[in-house]
Design a protein around this motif. Structure first.
Motif, PDB file in Angstrom:
ATOM      1  N   PRO A   1       0.833  -1.212   0.000  1.00  0.00           N
ATOM      2  CA  PRO A   1       0.000   0.000   0.000  1.00  0.00           C
ATOM      3  C   PRO A   1       0.863   1.255   0.000  1.00  0.00           C
ATOM      4  CG  PRO A   1       0.058  -0.968   2.181  1.00  0.00           C
ATOM      5  CD  PRO A   1       0.804  -1.904   1.276  1.00  0.00           C
ATOM      6  N   ALA A   2       0.253   2.365  -0.339  1.00  0.00           N
ATOM      7  CA  ALA A   2       0.927   3.650  -0.226  1.00  0.00           C
ATOM      8  C   ALA A   2       1.248   3.906   1.243  1.00  0.00           C
ATOM      9  CB  ALA A   2       0.023   4.762  -0.774  1.00  0.00           C
ATOM     10  N   TYR A   3       2.220   4.773   1.482  1.00  0.00           N
ATOM     11  CA  TYR A   3       2.644   5.047   2.855  1.00  0.00           C
ATOM     12  C   TYR A   3       1.478   5.466   3.734  1.00  0.00           C
ATOM     13  CZ  TYR A   3       4.528   7.384   6.893  1.00  0.00           C
ATOM     14  OH  TYR A   3       4.758   7.761   8.182  1.00  0.00           O
ATOM     15  N   GLU A   4       0.699   6.426   3.274  1.00  0.00           N
ATOM     16  CA  GLU A   4      -0.394   6.959   4.092  1.00  0.00           C
ATOM     17  C   GLU A   4      -1.421   5.878   4.406  1.00  0.00           C
ATOM     18  OE1 GLU A   4       0.817   8.390   1.357  1.00  0.00           O
ATOM     19  OE2 GLU A   4       1.634  10.284   2.084  1.00  0.00           O
ATOM     20  N   GLN A   5      -1.705   5.026   3.438  1.00  0.00           N
ATOM     21  CA  GLN A   5      -2.663   3.949   3.656  1.00  0.00           C
ATOM     22  C   GLN A   5      -2.116   2.947   4.669  1.00  0.00           C
ATOM     23  OE1 GLN A   5      -3.776   1.952   0.065  1.00  0.00           O
ATOM     24  NE2 GLN A   5      -5.338   0.715   1.056  1.00  0.00           N
ATOM     25  N   ALA A   6      -0.835   2.585   4.538  1.00  0.00           N
ATOM     26  CA  ALA A   6      -0.222   1.649   5.479  1.00  0.00           C
ATOM     27  C   ALA A   6      -0.185   2.249   6.881  1.00  0.00           C
ATOM     28  CB  ALA A   6       1.185   1.278   5.015  1.00  0.00           C
ATOM     29  N   ARG A   7       0.173   3.536   6.981  1.00  0.00           N
ATOM     30  CA  ARG A   7       0.229   4.217   8.278  1.00  0.00           C
ATOM     31  C   ARG A   7      -1.142   4.259   8.943  1.00  0.00           C
ATOM     32  NH1 ARG A   7       0.675   9.954   7.322  1.00  0.00           N
ATOM     33  NH2 ARG A   7      -1.548   9.596   7.118  1.00  0.00           N
ATOM     34  N   ASP A   8      -2.156   4.628   8.169  1.00  0.00           N
ATOM     35  CA  ASP A   8      -3.507   4.705   8.726  1.00  0.00           C
ATOM     36  C   ASP A   8      -4.007   3.340   9.176  1.00  0.00           C
ATOM     37  OD1 ASP A   8      -3.424   7.406   8.213  1.00  0.00           O
ATOM     38  OD2 ASP A   8      -4.725   7.312   6.440  1.00  0.00           O
TER      39      ASP A   8
ATOM     40  N   GLN B   1       9.995   0.972   4.824  1.00  0.00           N
ATOM     41  CA  GLN B   1      10.550   0.968   3.473  1.00  0.00           C
ATOM     42  C   GLN B   1      10.240   2.273   2.744  1.00  0.00           C
ATOM     43  OE1 GLN B   1       8.781  -2.658   2.029  1.00  0.00           O
ATOM     44  NE2 GLN B   1      10.571  -3.877   2.570  1.00  0.00           N
ATOM     45  N   TRP B   2       9.007   2.763   2.885  1.00  0.00           N
ATOM     46  CA  TRP B   2       8.649   4.041   2.271  1.00  0.00           C
ATOM     47  C   TRP B   2       9.519   5.162   2.828  1.00  0.00           C
ATOM     48  CZ3 TRP B   2       6.119   5.364  -1.919  1.00  0.00           C
ATOM     49  CH2 TRP B   2       5.153   4.513  -2.445  1.00  0.00           C
ATOM     50  N   LEU B   3       9.686   5.189   4.154  1.00  0.00           N
ATOM     51  CA  LEU B   3      10.476   6.257   4.774  1.00  0.00           C
ATOM     52  C   LEU B   3      11.949   6.162   4.394  1.00  0.00           C
ATOM     53  CD1 LEU B   3       8.768   6.355   8.273  1.00  0.00           C
ATOM     54  CD2 LEU B   3       8.561   8.043   6.420  1.00  0.00           C
ATOM     55  N   ASP B   4      12.483   4.942   4.318  1.00  0.00           N
ATOM     56  CA  ASP B   4      13.874   4.763   3.886  1.00  0.00           C
ATOM     57  C   ASP B   4      14.061   5.247   2.451  1.00  0.00           C
ATOM     58  OD1 ASP B   4      14.539   3.686   6.359  1.00  0.00           O
ATOM     59  OD2 ASP B   4      14.546   1.601   5.652  1.00  0.00           O
ATOM     60  N   GLY B   5      13.093   4.927   1.603  1.00  0.00           N
ATOM     61  CA  GLY B   5      13.161   5.381   0.214  1.00  0.00           C
ATOM     62  C   GLY B   5      13.087   6.895   0.110  1.00  0.00           C
TER      63      GLY B   5
ATOM     64  N   ARG C   1      14.000   9.016   2.425  1.00  0.00           N
ATOM     65  CA  ARG C   1      15.271   9.556   2.947  1.00  0.00           C
ATOM     66  C   ARG C   1      16.362   9.457   1.883  1.00  0.00           C
ATOM     67  NH1 ARG C   1      17.035  13.253   5.531  1.00  0.00           N
ATOM     68  NH2 ARG C   1      15.636  12.779   7.224  1.00  0.00           N
ATOM     69  N   ALA C   2      16.417   8.337   1.171  1.00  0.00           N
ATOM     70  CA  ALA C   2      17.427   8.162   0.123  1.00  0.00           C
ATOM     71  C   ALA C   2      17.231   9.189  -0.997  1.00  0.00           C
ATOM     72  CB  ALA C   2      17.370   6.737  -0.434  1.00  0.00           C
ATOM     73  N   ARG C   3      15.975   9.432  -1.367  1.00  0.00           N
ATOM     74  CA  ARG C   3      15.694  10.421  -2.406  1.00  0.00           C
ATOM     75  C   ARG C   3      16.080  11.819  -1.953  1.00  0.00           C
ATOM     76  NH1 ARG C   3       9.697   9.655  -4.371  1.00  0.00           N
ATOM     77  NH2 ARG C   3      10.279  11.461  -5.616  1.00  0.00           N
ATOM     78  N   LEU C   4      15.790  12.159  -0.699  1.00  0.00           N
ATOM     79  CA  LEU C   4      16.168  13.473  -0.175  1.00  0.00           C
ATOM     80  C   LEU C   4      17.685  13.628  -0.119  1.00  0.00           C
ATOM     81  CD1 LEU C   4      13.573  13.897   2.696  1.00  0.00           C
ATOM     82  CD2 LEU C   4      13.715  15.245   0.590  1.00  0.00           C
ATOM     83  N   ASP C   5      18.366  12.596   0.354  1.00  0.00           N
ATOM     84  CA  ASP C   5      19.826  12.640   0.419  1.00  0.00           C
ATOM     85  C   ASP C   5      20.431  12.818  -0.972  1.00  0.00           C
ATOM     86  OD1 ASP C   5      19.710  12.337   3.165  1.00  0.00           O
ATOM     87  OD2 ASP C   5      20.248  10.201   3.134  1.00  0.00           O
ATOM     88  N   ALA C   6      19.880  12.102  -1.963  1.00  0.00           N
ATOM     89  CA  ALA C   6      20.380  12.220  -3.335  1.00  0.00           C
ATOM     90  C   ALA C   6      20.132  13.624  -3.874  1.00  0.00           C
ATOM     91  CB  ALA C   6      19.719  11.167  -4.229  1.00  0.00           C
ATOM     92  N   ALA C   7      18.975  14.193  -3.590  1.00  0.00           N
ATOM     93  CA  ALA C   7      18.663  15.543  -4.053  1.00  0.00           C
ATOM     94  C   ALA C   7      19.596  16.562  -3.416  1.00  0.00           C
ATOM     95  CB  ALA C   7      17.209  15.879  -3.743  1.00  0.00           C
ATOM     96  N   VAL C   8      19.878  16.418  -2.128  1.00  0.00           N
ATOM     97  CA  VAL C   8      20.780  17.341  -1.446  1.00  0.00           C
ATOM     98  C   VAL C   8      22.187  17.219  -2.020  1.00  0.00           C
ATOM     99  CG1 VAL C   8      21.909  17.815   0.769  1.00  0.00           C
ATOM    100  CG2 VAL C   8      19.429  17.490   0.673  1.00  0.00           C
ATOM    101  N   ARG C   9      22.643  15.989  -2.246  1.00  0.00           N
ATOM    102  CA  ARG C   9      23.980  15.793  -2.838  1.00  0.00           C
ATOM    103  C   ARG C   9      24.044  16.411  -4.233  1.00  0.00           C
ATOM    104  NH1 ARG C   9      23.496  10.732  -0.501  1.00  0.00           N
ATOM    105  NH2 ARG C   9      22.817   9.843  -2.490  1.00  0.00           N
ATOM    106  N   ALA C  10      23.008  16.215  -5.029  1.00  0.00           N
ATOM    107  CA  ALA C  10      22.994  16.766  -6.385  1.00  0.00           C
ATOM    108  C   ALA C  10      23.006  18.284  -6.352  1.00  0.00           C
ATOM    109  CB  ALA C  10      21.766  16.253  -7.136  1.00  0.00           C
ATOM    110  N   GLU C  11      22.235  18.855  -5.428  1.00  0.00           N
ATOM    111  CA  GLU C  11      22.210  20.317  -5.332  1.00  0.00           C
ATOM    112  C   GLU C  11      23.566  20.855  -4.892  1.00  0.00           C
ATOM    113  OE1 GLU C  11      19.773  23.956  -3.318  1.00  0.00           O
ATOM    114  OE2 GLU C  11      18.762  22.222  -4.167  1.00  0.00           O
TER     115      GLU C  11
END
Length: 90
Positions: free
Chosen positions: A15-22, A57-61, A63-73
């Protein structure tokens, strides 16, 4: 829907993160409320464990996307802007 059925999504589909969380929140609420059989409690616990893994898994993903965006910037913003200056006075 019976008391034992808590999954609104087939277990083979993540499920999507929000659905799994709820759904996880609802599982925890039902476990804390009590009034269900041991078998139902175990089924809820197992579902909650699976939902927690999905959320993690959603949160880890994310975080990885944010880290990659920060590194790229940082890489594009100055090509080494984060390094110490070569010359220092003092």
């Amino acid at each position: 829907m019976s008391e034992q059925q808590t999954a609104s999504v087939p277990e083979d589909e993540a499920p999507a993160y929000e659905q799994a969380r709820d759904e996880l929140i609802e599982v925890v609420r039902r476990l804390e409320t009590g009034g269900i059989t041991l078998e139902e409690s175990l089924a809820l616990w197992e579902r909650g464990e699976r939902l927690a893994v999905v959320c993690e898994q959603w949160l880890d993903g994310a975080r990885a996307r944010l880290d990659a965006a920060v590194r790229a910037e940082r890489a594009g913003a100055g090509n080494g802007a984060q390094d110490e200056p070569a010359e220092r006075n003092g």
